[in-house]
Design an enzyme around this catalytic site. Structure first.
Site, short mmCIF file in Angstrom:
data_model
loop_
_atom_site.label_atom_id
_atom_site.label_comp_id
_atom_site.label_asym_id
_atom_site.label_seq_id
_atom_site.Cartn_x
_atom_site.Cartn_y
_atom_site.Cartn_z
N ALA A 25 -3.76 10.08 6.25
CA ALA A 25 -3.56 8.63 6.39
C ALA A 25 -4.86 7.84 6.46
O ALA A 25 -4.92 6.66 6.08
CB ALA A 25 -2.70 8.35 7.63
N THR A 29 -6.22 3.68 5.14
CA THR A 29 -6.39 2.59 6.12
C THR A 29 -7.17 1.43 5.50
O THR A 29 -6.89 0.26 5.77
CB THR A 29 -7.12 3.08 7.39
OG1 THR A 29 -8.32 3.75 7.02
CG2 THR A 29 -6.22 4.00 8.20
N PHE A 36 -1.64 7.18 11.72
CA PHE A 36 -0.64 7.52 12.74
C PHE A 36 -1.24 7.67 14.13
O PHE A 36 -0.71 7.12 15.11
CB PHE A 36 0.05 8.84 12.35
CG PHE A 36 0.85 8.72 11.07
CD1 PHE A 36 0.28 9.06 9.84
CD2 PHE A 36 2.15 8.24 11.10
CE1 PHE A 36 1.00 8.92 8.66
CE2 PHE A 36 2.89 8.10 9.92
CZ PHE A 36 2.31 8.44 8.70
N ILE A 108 2.21 9.40 1.62
CA ILE A 108 3.44 9.18 0.84
C ILE A 108 3.39 7.83 0.11
O ILE A 108 4.41 7.35 -0.38
CB ILE A 108 4.67 9.23 1.78
CG1 ILE A 108 4.56 8.19 2.91
CG2 ILE A 108 4.84 10.63 2.36
CD1 ILE A 108 5.78 8.11 3.82
N ASP A 109 2.18 7.23 0.03
CA ASP A 109 2.08 5.85 -0.48
C ASP A 109 1.84 5.74 -1.98
O ASP A 109 1.84 4.65 -2.53
CB ASP A 109 0.97 5.08 0.29
CG ASP A 109 -0.39 5.81 0.24
OD1 ASP A 109 -1.10 5.79 1.26
OD2 ASP A 109 -0.70 6.42 -0.81
N HIS A 124 4.00 15.72 1.64
CA HIS A 124 5.05 15.07 2.44
C HIS A 124 5.90 14.15 1.59
O HIS A 124 6.61 13.30 2.14
CB HIS A 124 4.41 14.33 3.62
CG HIS A 124 3.77 15.26 4.60
ND1 HIS A 124 2.85 14.87 5.53
CD2 HIS A 124 3.92 16.60 4.77
CE1 HIS A 124 2.45 15.92 6.25
NE2 HIS A 124 3.08 16.98 5.80
N CYS A 132 20.07 10.38 -3.89
CA CYS A 132 21.29 10.23 -3.08
C CYS A 132 21.70 11.60 -2.55
O CYS A 132 21.29 12.65 -3.07
CB CYS A 132 22.40 9.60 -3.92
SG CYS A 132 23.33 10.75 -4.95
N CYS A 157 27.73 7.16 -6.97
CA CYS A 157 28.71 8.03 -6.29
C CYS A 157 29.01 7.58 -4.87
O CYS A 157 29.84 8.17 -4.18
CB CYS A 157 28.21 9.48 -6.29
SG CYS A 157 26.80 9.76 -5.20
N ASN A 218 -14.45 12.30 8.25
CA ASN A 218 -13.41 11.73 9.09
C ASN A 218 -14.03 10.85 10.16
O ASN A 218 -15.11 11.20 10.68
CB ASN A 218 -12.56 12.83 9.74
CG ASN A 218 -11.19 12.32 10.15
OD1 ASN A 218 -10.43 11.83 9.33
ND2 ASN A 218 -10.93 12.37 11.46
N1 APR Z 1 -12.23 7.05 6.90
C1 APR Z 1 -12.22 8.28 7.48
N2 APR Z 1 -11.34 8.64 8.45
C2 APR Z 1 -10.46 7.70 8.84
C3 APR Z 1 -10.40 6.39 8.30
C4 APR Z 1 -11.36 6.09 7.29
N3 APR Z 1 -11.41 4.88 6.69
N4 APR Z 1 -9.40 5.71 8.93
C5 APR Z 1 -8.86 6.57 9.82
N5 APR Z 1 -9.48 7.74 9.77
C6 APR Z 1 -9.17 8.99 10.49
C7 APR Z 1 -8.72 8.82 11.91
O1 APR Z 1 -9.82 8.88 12.79
C8 APR Z 1 -7.79 10.03 12.09
O2 APR Z 1 -8.51 11.14 12.59
O3 APR Z 1 -8.07 9.54 9.79
C9 APR Z 1 -7.32 10.35 10.67
C10 APR Z 1 -5.85 10.06 10.45
O4 APR Z 1 -5.14 10.99 11.23
P1 APR Z 1 -3.57 10.78 11.46
O5 APR Z 1 -3.31 9.38 11.85
O6 APR Z 1 -3.12 11.90 12.37
O7 APR Z 1 -2.94 10.97 10.01
P2 APR Z 1 -2.69 12.34 9.24
O8 APR Z 1 -3.72 13.35 9.61
O9 APR Z 1 -2.54 12.01 7.81
O10 APR Z 1 -1.25 12.80 9.83
C11 APR Z 1 -0.64 13.89 9.20
O11 APR Z 1 1.34 13.43 10.47
O12 APR Z 1 2.95 11.98 11.26
C12 APR Z 1 2.66 12.89 10.29
O13 APR Z 1 3.67 12.93 8.19
C13 APR Z 1 2.72 12.25 8.94
O14 APR Z 1 1.41 12.80 6.99
C14 APR Z 1 1.32 12.50 8.38
C15 APR Z 1 0.83 13.68 9.19
#
Ligand code: APR
Length: 249
Positions: A25, A29, A36, A108-109, A124, A132, A157, A218
């Site tokens: 995710a 951002t 999340f 999933i975007d 995911h 359906c 359906c 990260n």
């Molecule tokens: N650059 C680098 N890292 C970033 C940035 C950015 N611009 N923005 C946020 N982050 C980091 C955050 O510090 C965090 O460690 O990205 C990480 C996102 O982690 P999560 O929010 O846990 O997302 P993700 O790892 O994709 O979650 C995995 O959890 O809820 C389920 O299905 C959902 O696919 C998701 C899965």
């Protein structure tokens, strides 16, 4: 430190011919889609009625309380206005230039494909696709799903229509996982970005990597930092924009 690491990542990507990017995710951002688990993430606050978001995104909620599921899903997981950011476009460029073999994403975007990436393994699933629950499993695109009723039904359906997203309590698509594992096994560079590496089995895919160029970009620390060959705590969109500028101008 930062510029030295960028120089290392740039040379690794320049030499790569079958790199794999594994993302989450944090890659989206910068496109305005909250992650999340960050402080401002979707899980930082309770869902409607004080329910945990993890429940509202679960198979049980879809089955037992479809109206609550779809209200939360439509409000928080569907972002039709979101556009690819330099992380997505940089990865598409690295693929086009023969450095990157595949993107493996937990997102999933659909923004990687929108940016031009051709080989994308969506562990995911995707909010862009629906099906359906009827016998014939009719398929739909997001654009074909009306805003009302909140719980969409199949026009052919009558069965409930749901997003092709892996919900909590559901298994990942075995074919997608197998293809992603094969790509990671073959990778000459594994670049992980924008993920907390909290969720399995997705995060477990990294253990199939057999090379010695595991780079992790990260904002915050992850459980894999100690195993990485290169760690950059910075925005993945900025890092990839800089790397692609150095490689391709
Ligand atoms: N650059 C680098 N890292 C970033 C940035 C950015 N611009 N923005 C946020 N982050 C980091 C955050 O510090 C965090 O460690 O990205 C990480 C996102 O982690 P999560 O929010 O846990 O997302 P993700 O790892 O994709 O979650 C995995 O959890 O809820 C389920 O299905 C959902 O696919 C998701 C899965």
């Amino acid at each position: 430190m930062y510029s030295h690491d960028i120089a290392t990542l740039t040379s690794w990507l320049d030499e790569a011919r079958s790199a794999v990017f594994f993302g989450g995710a944090g890659v989206s951002t910068a496109s305005g889609i909250p992650d999340f688990r960050s402080a401002a993430g979707l899980y930082a606050s309770q869902g409607p009625g004080g329910r945990p978001p993890e429940y509202l995104l679960s198979h049980d909620c879809l089955v037992d309380e479809p109206a609550e599921f779809f209200a939360f899903h439509r409000a928080n997981l569907v972002h039709p206005e979101a556009k690819p950011n330099p992380a997505h476009t940089g990865l598409a460029e690295l693929e086009a230039q023969g450095r990157l073999a595949a993107v493996v994403t937990q997102n999933i975007d659909g923004l990687h494909q929108l940016a031009g990436s051709r080989v994308v393994y969506e562990l995911h699933g995707s909010v862009e696709r629906y099906h359906c629950l009827g016998r014939d499993r009719h398929q739909f695109t997001l654009a074909q799903i009306p805003d009302e009723p909140v719980v969409p039904n199949c026009p052919r359906c009558g069965a409930m229509v749901r997003p092709d997203v892996v919900l909590y309590g559901e298994a990942l698509d075995a074919e997608v996982v197998d293809a992603a594992v094969a790509a990671v096994r073959r990778a000459d560079l594994l670049l992980i970005g924008g993920t907390s590496l909290n969720v399995y089995p997705a995060a477990g895919l990294l253990h199939y990597y057999r090379g010695d160029r595991l780079a992790l970009v990260n904002l915050s620390e992850t459980p894999m930092d100690y195993q990485a060959d290169l760690v950059i705590h910075a925005p993945i969109d900025e890092v990839l924009a800089e790397v692609c500028k150095r490689l391709f101008g």
